[in-house]
Design an enzyme around this catalytic site. Structure first.
Site, mmCIF file in Angstrom:
data_model
loop_
_atom_site.group_PDB
_atom_site.id
_atom_site.type_symbol
_atom_site.label_atom_id
_atom_site.label_comp_id
_atom_site.label_asym_id
_atom_site.label_seq_id
_atom_site.Cartn_x
_atom_site.Cartn_y
_atom_site.Cartn_z
ATOM 1 N N GLY A 27 -9.113 5.552 1.019
ATOM 2 C CA GLY A 27 -9.430 4.210 1.889
ATOM 3 C C GLY A 27 -8.552 3.208 1.658
ATOM 4 O O GLY A 27 -7.412 3.166 2.446
ATOM 5 N N SER A 44 -3.971 9.243 -1.633
ATOM 6 C CA SER A 44 -3.961 8.045 -0.748
ATOM 7 C C SER A 44 -3.978 6.746 -1.673
ATOM 8 O O SER A 44 -3.339 6.548 -2.451
ATOM 9 C CB SER A 44 -4.543 8.459 0.384
ATOM 10 O OG SER A 44 -4.272 7.660 1.331
ATOM 11 N N TRP A 45 -4.867 5.919 -1.015
ATOM 12 C CA TRP A 45 -5.227 4.641 -1.727
ATOM 13 C C TRP A 45 -5.816 4.994 -3.269
ATOM 14 O O TRP A 45 -5.266 4.495 -4.245
ATOM 15 C CB TRP A 45 -6.187 3.980 -1.211
ATOM 16 C CG TRP A 45 -7.028 3.041 -2.105
ATOM 17 C CD1 TRP A 45 -8.355 3.169 -2.639
ATOM 18 C CD2 TRP A 45 -6.667 1.803 -2.777
ATOM 19 N NE1 TRP A 45 -8.571 2.391 -3.390
ATOM 20 C CE2 TRP A 45 -7.637 1.523 -3.578
ATOM 21 C CE3 TRP A 45 -5.207 1.079 -2.554
ATOM 22 C CZ2 TRP A 45 -7.367 0.299 -4.291
ATOM 23 C CZ3 TRP A 45 -5.304 0.188 -3.354
ATOM 24 C CH2 TRP A 45 -6.178 -0.623 -4.436
ATOM 25 N N ASP A 87 4.543 13.655 6.382
ATOM 26 C CA ASP A 87 3.510 12.326 5.918
ATOM 27 C C ASP A 87 4.158 11.290 6.628
ATOM 28 O O ASP A 87 4.791 10.599 6.129
ATOM 29 C CB ASP A 87 2.998 12.507 4.670
ATOM 30 C CG ASP A 87 2.026 11.386 4.518
ATOM 31 O OD1 ASP A 87 1.672 10.535 5.241
ATOM 32 O OD2 ASP A 87 1.427 11.545 3.189
ATOM 33 N N HIS A 102 -0.405 14.013 6.033
ATOM 34 C CA HIS A 102 -1.291 13.174 5.091
ATOM 35 C C HIS A 102 -2.510 13.709 4.627
ATOM 36 O O HIS A 102 -3.461 14.126 5.732
ATOM 37 C CB HIS A 102 -1.306 11.805 5.705
ATOM 38 C CG HIS A 102 -1.793 10.738 4.782
ATOM 39 N ND1 HIS A 102 -1.220 10.039 3.605
ATOM 40 C CD2 HIS A 102 -2.960 10.023 4.370
ATOM 41 C CE1 HIS A 102 -1.620 9.039 3.053
ATOM 42 N NE2 HIS A 102 -2.981 9.351 3.494
#
Length: 320
Positions: A43, A115-116, A270, A298
């Protein structure tokens, strides 16, 4: 090839009172005597979905999932414009994670983040390496100023039509400036219609820059107004403040991870987070391994990514 383990329900779950009036949802699945592991969702603001349970062998892992502050089943929810995000920072999240680890009486755990979630995992492990046994990170980002500018402006060169729509979502006077700051302001506007349009425009761009192929399916979660607003508010909150971290600190302090085995998995294609990001992390992290997945973009929905992540998690499992 689908490597997911069978669907499973938690055997334990609850709400943890952390601080500043926040309560975070958590759950545990798999084997009560298995090796402890924890998943850090992306996120920021996406929440931890049931599908993540299936990345852990239920015979060998005691897998912990939780929703970070302001999203998922945690409260208060960031979709409410009255919710102040001042007590929602990386420092707060690290403290929440430690409180959860202690609540579950876990000494050390395998940390998985994408990711985050990889930014949060690096920040957590560098701060508290004694709490981490191993790490599996994928679609790696460090949420630096350079990366935030890339994903909101520079990568638009690959998606010119989508990026133009994203840019046009802010007032003309702000279109050549800091787009994150502009959306951050719009998402805190007193007019609900302004906030809603900003959330839609932001999430449309989020869906665009991860679309690598013509058969890309839009993320249906963005159809939910509550999810959409919380996600947009939390992402812009963290990106506007570059994760509340000193720029470059995660690379500078990666030496603190020496002795923690780690696998970094990244798609060569990505575009949301170029490959040089995990390359730099791996170079600064003694003993880590970078695995590059050709033809992947991604996220674990990309070709080869899911299998690579599960294989890395399996590698660290304790035999049943």
């Amino acid at each position: 090839m689908n490597r997911l383990y069978p669907e499973i329900e938690p055997y334990d779950q609850g709400i943890l009172d952390v601080s500043d009036g926040n309560h975070i949802y958590w759950e545990v699945c798999g084997s009560p005597t298995g090796k402890p592991a924890v998943m850090f969702h992306g996120g920021p603001g996406s929440g931890c979905v049931a599908g993540w349970r299936r990345y852990f062998n239920p015979a060998t892992y005691r897998a912990v999932l939780f929703d970070q502050r302001g999203c998922g089943r945690s409260t208060p929810h960031a979709s409410d414009p009255a919710v102040d995000l001042v007590a929602n920072t990386t420092e707060h999240l690290i403290a929440d994670i430690e409180r959860l680890r202690q609540r579950l009486r876990i000494e050390r755990w395998l940390v998985v983040g994408g990711s985050w979630g990889s930014t949060l995992a690096l920040a957590y492990a560098e701060r508290l390496p004694e709490s981490v046994s191993e790490m599996v990170l994928f679609s790696v980002v460090t949420t630096s100023h350079r990366e935030v500018r890339w994903v909101t402006r520079d990568v638009g060169r690959y998606f010119p039509d989508d990026w133009t729509r994203f840019q046009d979502g802010v007032p003309a006077a702000e279109r050549d400036g800091d787009l994150v700051a502009a959306y951050y302001r719009l998402l805190h506007d007193p007019d609900a219609a302004v906030r809603e349009k900003a959330a839609r425009d932001w999430c449309r761009w989020e869906d665009a820059h991860v679309a690598l192929r013509s058969d890309h399916r839009p993320d249906s979660r963005y159809d939910d107004p509550r999810f959409r607003m919380a996600f947009a508010r939390l992402v812009t909150h963290y990106w506007h403040h570059t994760a509340f971290l000193e720029d470059g600190t995660l690379l500078r302090d990666a030496g603190r991870l020496a002795g923690i085995p780690g696998v970094l998995i990244h798609g060569r294609l990505d575009l949301s987070s170029p490959l040089d990001v995990p390359c730099h992390v791996s170079q600064a992290w003694p003993g880590s391994e970078l695995r590059v997945i050709d033809d992947a973009g991604h996220g674990t929905g990309q070709r080869g990514m899911q299998e690579a992540v599960i294989s890395a998690i399996d590698r660290f499992a304790v035999p049943p």
